[in-house]
Design an enzyme around this catalytic site. Structure first.
Site, mmCIF file in Angstrom:
data_model
loop_
_atom_site.group_PDB
_atom_site.id
_atom_site.type_symbol
_atom_site.label_atom_id
_atom_site.label_comp_id
_atom_site.label_asym_id
_atom_site.label_seq_id
_atom_site.Cartn_x
_atom_site.Cartn_y
_atom_site.Cartn_z
ATOM 1 C CE1 TYR A 327 -4.441 0.724 0.018
ATOM 2 C CE2 TYR A 327 -3.592 2.677 1.100
ATOM 3 C CZ TYR A 327 -4.608 2.024 0.428
ATOM 4 O OH TYR A 327 -5.795 2.663 0.157
ATOM 5 C CB CYS A 391 -1.196 -1.590 -3.849
ATOM 6 S SG CYS A 391 -2.527 -0.374 -3.682
ATOM 7 C CB CYS A 392 -3.505 -5.775 -1.044
ATOM 8 S SG CYS A 392 -2.204 -7.026 -1.155
ATOM 9 C CB ALA A 393 -2.045 -4.762 3.683
ATOM 10 C CB SER A 399 -2.235 -6.559 -4.931
ATOM 11 O OG SER A 399 -1.212 -7.013 -4.068
#
Length: 438
Positions: A327, A391-393, A399
């Site tokens: 992220y 994106c993700c965390a 993602s």
């Protein structure tokens, strides 16, 4: 027939709004006085009602005229029901009022507290107002302050409908109302944060635009979601126990009510496998209530993301301008034309200049194939305008799953295993599993 969120529905006539508001007031007003009065009476029958007071509160001055802003919340309570464009908006506001009332009264009955200050004699208009207040409002209904809970609800409702100097004036007046609970010696300090927490919960339960978090909720069928829900639920229960037990030592321990509620909401998200609980919009923003209520959880999630990714590149290119990463901050996001965001738990940076599209998904759960397909189509559409960050965390699972789906849909990979190998070859750890079916 098109379904709209409460505040986005076609406007109703003032007559319809007035009738709906009047009906709600006919119910809410007696309900308020009956339940509030009953809780006061019940506490008065107890032999010893305790109190929670910080030593510094004895230095708070009594300011008689602040009974005026204190009382003004009664006017705004009724008027706010009329300050709506749809009957659905009236219903949601009434739902917030009802939520705050029921929970506050339940707390007053379960663990009543008393105000310990004795107000000096007051004359004039303030004296009259204090006399009227004293005839009904006994000193037992303290934490959480229903006054503060209603203030949070009314403040949030009206601030969206004002601009410029009027909005600033509204913020200042609400600040004065909040301070008046201390300067009128009606409440102790602990009542304020607990009341604010209750008000935020009511806002979260009946959001202004987002779907209701409990609407259509069903228990998740897959075991992993249930285990995660149980884990977060256990964490919430432990924090609640810490808050309750620690309160006998110091009221500061009641701070743990906040993270307890935060984890309880996350547990509900996993129990129902519903990312909408985080109230994140398609452009990456979240509601104020979600932002504040879930802040303890988000801090933990941020620390976890930093611990896992601090030695990794922020993003790696997989193919043809599609990057996979964690992220981003606003500065990191500025390197891309578009961001495809899969993290339900995080809000986009407020000053991010790029095009931002969110497809919120829960962490640690394999996304449904239909959700992956929608996000993958957005990746391909965004790619035509320039570099895209997916994106993700952490950039490991959600993602990566979307990028894998994009590779498959655009024939850049022949099968799932090849897509996974291509992502791993780009230089980022991945934890991919076959997508779940709805």
């Amino acid at each position: 027939m098109t379904a709209f969120p409460a505040s986005l529905s076609p406007p109703d006539t003032f007559g319809k709004i007035f009738r709906r508001a009047a009906l709600w007031l006919l119910f809410l007003a007696p309900f308020f006085y009956l339940t509030y009065g009953y809780a006061n009476w019940l506490a008065s029958q107890r032999g010893n009602v305790g109190s929670i007071v910080f030593y510094w509160e004895y230095a708070v001055p009594f300011v008689a005229w602040t009974i005026l802003p204190y009382w003004s919340i009664n006017l705004f309570y009724g008027l706010s029901l009329l300050i709506n464009t749809t009957t659905g908006g009236v219903d949601r506001l009434a739902g917030r009022y009802l939520t705050a009332q029921i929970i506050a009264v339940a707390c007053f009955i379960a663990f009543p507290l008393t105000a310990t200050f004795t107000r000096p004699a007051t004359d004039g208009l303030p004296g009259f107002m204090f006399a009227v207040l004293g005839g009904f409002d006994k000193p037992f209904n303290q934490a959480p302050s229903l006054h503060i809970a209603l203030l949070v609800i009314i403040w949030d409702h009206i601030r969206h409908r004002l601009a410029g100097g009027w909005n600033l004036l509204w913020h200042l007046w609400c600040l004065l109302i909040g301070a008046s609970v201390l300067t009128t010696w009606q409440h102790h300090f602990i009542d304020i944060p607990t009341g604010a927490l209750l008000g935020l919960f009511a806002l979260w339960l009946f959001p202004r635009e987002s779907p209701l978090p409990f609407a259509g909720a069903r228990l998740a069928r897959d075991g992993k979601a249930r285990r995660l829900a149980a884990g977060y639920g256990l964490g919430a229960a432990l924090l609640l126990a810490v808050a309750a037990g620690g309160a006998f030592i110091s009221p500061v321990w009641l701070f743990f009510l906040w993270p307890a509620l935060s984890l309880a909401i996350v547990a509900f998200a996993y129990a129902t496998r519903s990312a909408s609980v985080f109230q994140k919009s398609a452009d990456g923003h979240v509601t104020l209530a979600s932002r504040l209520l879930l802040l303890p959880y988000r801090i933990g999630a941020r620390l976890n993301a930093w611990a896992w990714t601090r030695r990794l590149p922020r993003a790696v290119m997989v193919a043809d301008g599609i990057f996979l990463g964690r992220y981003p901050s606003a500065a990191e996001a500025a390197r891309f034309v578009s961001v495809i965001d899969l993290a339900a738990e995080f809000e986009r940076p407020s000053d991010s200049p790029c095009t931002w599209k969110s497809f919120p998904m829960l962490d640690l759960l394999p996304p449904h194939r239909s959700d992956l397909a929608i996000a993958a189509e957005a990746v391909e559409a965004a790619r035509l305008a320039g570099p895209v960050l997916v994106c993700c965390a952490l950039g490991f699972q959600r993602s990566a799953g979307v990028v894998a789906e994009w590779l498959l849909r655009t024939d850049r990979a022949a099968n799932f295993d090849q897509a996974r190998s291509m992502i791993a070859a780009a230089g980022r750890p991945v934890h991919l599993h076959e997508p779940a079916e709805p």
